[in-house]
Motif scaffolding. Structure first.
Motif, PDB file in Angstrom:
ATOM      1  N   ILE A 125       0.865  -1.174   0.000  1.00 38.14           N
ATOM      2  CA  ILE A 125       0.000   0.000   0.000  1.00 38.14           C
ATOM      3  C   ILE A 125       0.906   1.231   0.000  1.00 38.14           C
ATOM      4  CG2 ILE A 125      -1.758   1.268   1.283  1.00 38.14           C
ATOM      5  CD1 ILE A 125      -2.551  -1.461   2.544  1.00 38.14           C
ATOM      6  N   ASN A 126       0.788   2.068  -1.029  1.00 42.11           N
ATOM      7  CA  ASN A 126       1.664   3.233  -1.121  1.00 42.11           C
ATOM      8  C   ASN A 126       0.986   4.389  -1.826  1.00 42.11           C
ATOM      9  OD1 ASN A 126       4.461   2.468  -0.133  1.00 42.11           O
ATOM     10  ND2 ASN A 126       3.907   0.737  -1.435  1.00 42.11           N
ATOM     11  N   GLY A 127       0.994   5.549  -1.164  1.00 41.40           N
ATOM     12  CA  GLY A 127       0.592   6.797  -1.793  1.00 41.40           C
ATOM     13  C   GLY A 127       1.836   7.481  -2.339  1.00 41.40           C
ATOM     14  N   TYR A 155       3.217   6.384   2.981  1.00 42.65           N
ATOM     15  CA  TYR A 155       2.587   7.592   2.454  1.00 42.65           C
ATOM     16  C   TYR A 155       1.070   7.567   2.680  1.00 42.65           C
ATOM     17  CZ  TYR A 155       7.122   8.538   0.399  1.00 42.65           C
ATOM     18  OH  TYR A 155       8.463   8.772   0.216  1.00 42.65           O
ATOM     19  N   VAL A 156       0.703   7.357   3.943  1.00 42.24           N
ATOM     20  CA  VAL A 156      -0.693   7.315   4.366  1.00 42.24           C
ATOM     21  C   VAL A 156      -0.919   8.459   5.354  1.00 42.24           C
ATOM     22  CG1 VAL A 156      -2.409   5.960   5.644  1.00 42.24           C
ATOM     23  CG2 VAL A 156      -0.864   4.823   4.033  1.00 42.24           C
ATOM     24  N   ASN A 157      -2.034   9.142   5.234  1.00 40.52           N
ATOM     25  CA  ASN A 157      -2.403  10.179   6.195  1.00 40.52           C
ATOM     26  C   ASN A 157      -2.789   9.486   7.493  1.00 40.52           C
ATOM     27  OD1 ASN A 157      -3.642  12.116   7.789  1.00 40.52           O
ATOM     28  ND2 ASN A 157      -4.665  13.115   6.063  1.00 40.52           N
ATOM     29  N   MET A 158      -1.927   9.540   8.477  1.00 34.56           N
ATOM     30  CA  MET A 158      -2.134   8.798   9.714  1.00 34.56           C
ATOM     31  C   MET A 158      -3.283   9.361  10.555  1.00 34.56           C
ATOM     32  SD  MET A 158      -0.164   6.357   9.241  1.00 34.56           S
ATOM     33  CE  MET A 158      -0.436   5.538  10.796  1.00 34.56           C
ATOM     34  N   SER A 159      -3.655  10.609  10.352  1.00 34.94           N
ATOM     35  CA  SER A 159      -4.778  11.169  11.123  1.00 34.94           C
ATOM     36  C   SER A 159      -6.123  10.641  10.625  1.00 34.94           C
ATOM     37  CB  SER A 159      -4.754  12.697  11.080  1.00 34.94           C
ATOM     38  OG  SER A 159      -5.053  13.171   9.785  1.00 34.94           O
ATOM     39  N   THR A 160      -6.168  10.044   9.428  1.00 35.15           N
ATOM     40  CA  THR A 160      -7.417   9.494   8.902  1.00 35.15           C
ATOM     41  C   THR A 160      -7.335   7.984   8.684  1.00 35.15           C
ATOM     42  OG1 THR A 160      -6.792   9.894   6.591  1.00 35.15           O
ATOM     43  CG2 THR A 160      -7.968  11.673   7.732  1.00 35.15           C
ATOM     44  N   PHE A 161      -6.249   7.358   9.122  1.00 38.71           N
ATOM     45  CA  PHE A 161      -6.026   5.918   8.930  1.00 38.71           C
ATOM     46  C   PHE A 161      -6.557   5.129  10.120  1.00 38.71           C
ATOM     47  CE2 PHE A 161      -3.199   2.279   9.895  1.00 38.71           C
ATOM     48  CZ  PHE A 161      -3.495   1.483   8.794  1.00 38.71           C
ATOM     49  N   ALA A 162      -7.150   3.962   9.848  1.00 37.49           N
ATOM     50  CA  ALA A 162      -7.590   3.072  10.925  1.00 37.49           C
ATOM     51  C   ALA A 162      -7.335   1.627  10.504  1.00 37.49           C
ATOM     52  CB  ALA A 162      -9.071   3.273  11.218  1.00 37.49           C
ATOM     53  N   ALA A 163      -6.836   0.826  11.446  1.00 39.23           N
ATOM     54  CA  ALA A 163      -6.663  -0.618  11.243  1.00 39.23           C
ATOM     55  C   ALA A 163      -7.035  -1.301  12.551  1.00 39.23           C
ATOM     56  CB  ALA A 163      -5.237  -0.948  10.836  1.00 39.23           C
ATOM     57  N   VAL A 164      -8.210  -1.937  12.571  1.00 36.92           N
ATOM     58  CA  VAL A 164      -8.739  -2.586  13.765  1.00 36.92           C
ATOM     59  C   VAL A 164      -8.989  -4.049  13.438  1.00 36.92           C
ATOM     60  CG1 VAL A 164     -10.645  -2.612  15.415  1.00 36.92           C
ATOM     61  CG2 VAL A 164      -9.840  -0.435  14.480  1.00 36.92           C
ATOM     62  N   GLN A 165      -8.442  -4.945  14.241  1.00 35.63           N
ATOM     63  CA  GLN A 165      -8.591  -6.389  14.061  1.00 35.63           C
ATOM     64  C   GLN A 165      -8.154  -6.816  12.653  1.00 35.63           C
ATOM     65  OE1 GLN A 165     -12.763  -6.771  15.166  1.00 35.63           O
ATOM     66  NE2 GLN A 165     -12.153  -7.573  17.168  1.00 35.63           N
ATOM     67  N   PRO A 168      -2.453 -10.573   9.122  1.00 40.46           N
ATOM     68  CA  PRO A 168      -1.427 -10.105  10.041  1.00 40.46           C
ATOM     69  C   PRO A 168      -1.578  -8.601  10.280  1.00 40.46           C
ATOM     70  CG  PRO A 168      -0.464 -10.520   7.877  1.00 40.46           C
ATOM     71  CD  PRO A 168      -1.889 -10.974   7.821  1.00 40.46           C
ATOM     72  N   PRO A 169      -1.052  -8.121  11.413  1.00 41.85           N
ATOM     73  CA  PRO A 169      -1.224  -6.709  11.756  1.00 41.85           C
ATOM     74  C   PRO A 169      -0.724  -5.778  10.653  1.00 41.85           C
ATOM     75  CG  PRO A 169      -0.316  -7.927  13.599  1.00 41.85           C
ATOM     76  CD  PRO A 169      -0.290  -8.855  12.421  1.00 41.85           C
ATOM     77  N   LEU A 170      -1.450  -4.697  10.463  1.00 38.88           N
ATOM     78  CA  LEU A 170      -1.114  -3.695   9.451  1.00 38.88           C
ATOM     79  C   LEU A 170      -0.707  -2.407  10.152  1.00 38.88           C
ATOM     80  CD1 LEU A 170      -1.059  -2.436   6.614  1.00 38.88           C
ATOM     81  CD2 LEU A 170      -3.541  -2.132   6.799  1.00 38.88           C
ATOM     82  N   ALA A 171       0.523  -1.977   9.886  1.00 36.10           N
ATOM     83  CA  ALA A 171       1.018  -0.707  10.410  1.00 36.10           C
ATOM     84  C   ALA A 171       1.466   0.137   9.229  1.00 36.10           C
ATOM     85  CB  ALA A 171       2.177  -0.939  11.373  1.00 36.10           C
ATOM     86  N   CYS A 172       0.957   1.341   9.146  1.00 35.20           N
ATOM     87  CA  CYS A 172       1.313   2.238   8.054  1.00 35.20           C
ATOM     88  C   CYS A 172       2.114   3.411   8.605  1.00 35.20           C
ATOM     89  CB  CYS A 172       0.062   2.748   7.350  1.00 35.20           C
ATOM     90  SG  CYS A 172      -0.874   1.465   6.502  1.00 35.20           S
ATOM     91  N   VAL A 173       2.768   4.142   7.713  1.00 35.39           N
ATOM     92  CA  VAL A 173       3.531   5.327   8.088  1.00 35.39           C
ATOM     93  C   VAL A 173       3.219   6.439   7.095  1.00 35.39           C
ATOM     94  CG1 VAL A 173       5.406   4.044   9.214  1.00 35.39           C
ATOM     95  CG2 VAL A 173       5.561   4.557   6.781  1.00 35.39           C
ATOM     96  N   SER A 174       3.508   7.662   7.488  1.00 36.78           N
ATOM     97  CA  SER A 174       3.249   8.800   6.606  1.00 36.78           C
ATOM     98  C   SER A 174       4.378   9.013   5.602  1.00 36.78           C
ATOM     99  CB  SER A 174       3.013  10.070   7.414  1.00 36.78           C
ATOM    100  OG  SER A 174       4.152  10.355   8.208  1.00 36.78           O
ATOM    101  N   GLY A 175       5.496   8.346   5.806  1.00 41.68           N
ATOM    102  CA  GLY A 175       6.618   8.434   4.872  1.00 41.68           C
ATOM    103  C   GLY A 175       6.745   7.151   4.062  1.00 41.68           C
ATOM    104  N   PRO A 176       7.928   6.921   3.494  1.00 40.85           N
ATOM    105  CA  PRO A 176       8.100   5.717   2.671  1.00 40.85           C
ATOM    106  C   PRO A 176       8.030   4.443   3.525  1.00 40.85           C
ATOM    107  CG  PRO A 176      10.191   6.849   2.938  1.00 40.85           C
ATOM    108  CD  PRO A 176       9.137   7.730   3.554  1.00 40.85           C
ATOM    109  N   ALA A 177       7.436   3.409   2.961  1.00 35.49           N
ATOM    110  CA  ALA A 177       7.333   2.126   3.653  1.00 35.49           C
ATOM    111  C   ALA A 177       8.673   1.399   3.558  1.00 35.49           C
ATOM    112  CB  ALA A 177       6.257   1.272   3.019  1.00 35.49           C
ATOM    113  N   ALA A 178       9.061   0.764   4.652  1.00 38.27           N
ATOM    114  CA  ALA A 178      10.267  -0.064   4.629  1.00 38.27           C
ATOM    115  C   ALA A 178       9.943  -1.378   3.958  1.00 38.27           C
ATOM    116  CB  ALA A 178      10.764  -0.290   6.048  1.00 38.27           C
TER     117      ALA A 178
END
Length: 186
Positions: A125-127, A155-165, A168-178
């Motif tokens: 997932i990448n913006g 590249y996800v807007n973390m103030s509007t991002f949600a991942a519940v249940q 595997p767990p999904l963690a996003c960042v506002s910068g480039p994904a590792a």
């Protein structure tokens, strides 16, 4: 373009790929994608070409059953992912950037109550830098057999991002994904 994809009884939908932008108000619900044999190399795929930018807004995927997602030699030898959201898609421009007029708009895309049998990787997932994915939401999304590769998400807007249940767990960042190493899930 607005689209409702629904079945009164669980029915085969199709591998869903939104390609050229300008797609609004999509609801895909109560469907099955793929099968447990592995006939589908992906389930949900967004991509945007630099020449065809536009808006992807108000998309909801709910109560989906996804089978075994696997790469295959005849269609997608590097597939096997449940989801791909790659708004910088273009094989000749790997580190593409955009301006206000050449960026796709991605807003309010929701995934809920989705059960996946298995996948070779959860998804990518990448913006864009300066053009984040807005309103991206996951609720109760499970890949039953833990994939060898988990999620990459940047590249996800973390103030509007949600991942519940999400498994595997999904963690996003506002910068480039590792990038994930082989056989590693977050």
């Amino acid at each position: 373009m607005s689209k409702l994809i629904r079945s009164e009884q669980p029915a085969s939908c199709f591998t869903f790929c939104l390609d050229y932008s300008g797609v609004y108000d999509v609801v895909m619900e109560d469907c099955e994608i793929g099968d447990d044999v592995g006939s589908s190399p992906w389930a949900i795929k967004y991509k945007s070409h630099q020449q065809y930018v536009g808006t992807l807004r108000n998309h909801t995927y709910r109560r989906l059953r996804v089978g075994r997602i696997a790469s295959n030699s005849y269609q997608q030898p590097h597939g096997g992912y449940f989801m791909s959201i790659e708004l910088r898609y273009h094989p000749l421009i790997p580190n593409r950037t955009c301006t206000k007029w050449t960026c796709p708009t991605f807003e309010n895309v929701n995934f809920e109550d989705i059960l996946v049998t298995s996948a070779e990787r959860a998804g990518d997932i990448n913006g864009f830098a300066g053009d984040l994915l807005n309103g991206l939401s996951f609720k109760n999304v499970t890949i039953m057999e833990k994939p060898p590769l988990g999620w990459t998400c940047g590249y996800v807007n973390m103030s509007t991002f949600a991942a519940v249940q999400v498994e595997p767990p999904l963690a996003c960042v506002s910068g480039p994904a590792a990038p994930l190493a082989m056989n590693q899930s977050p």
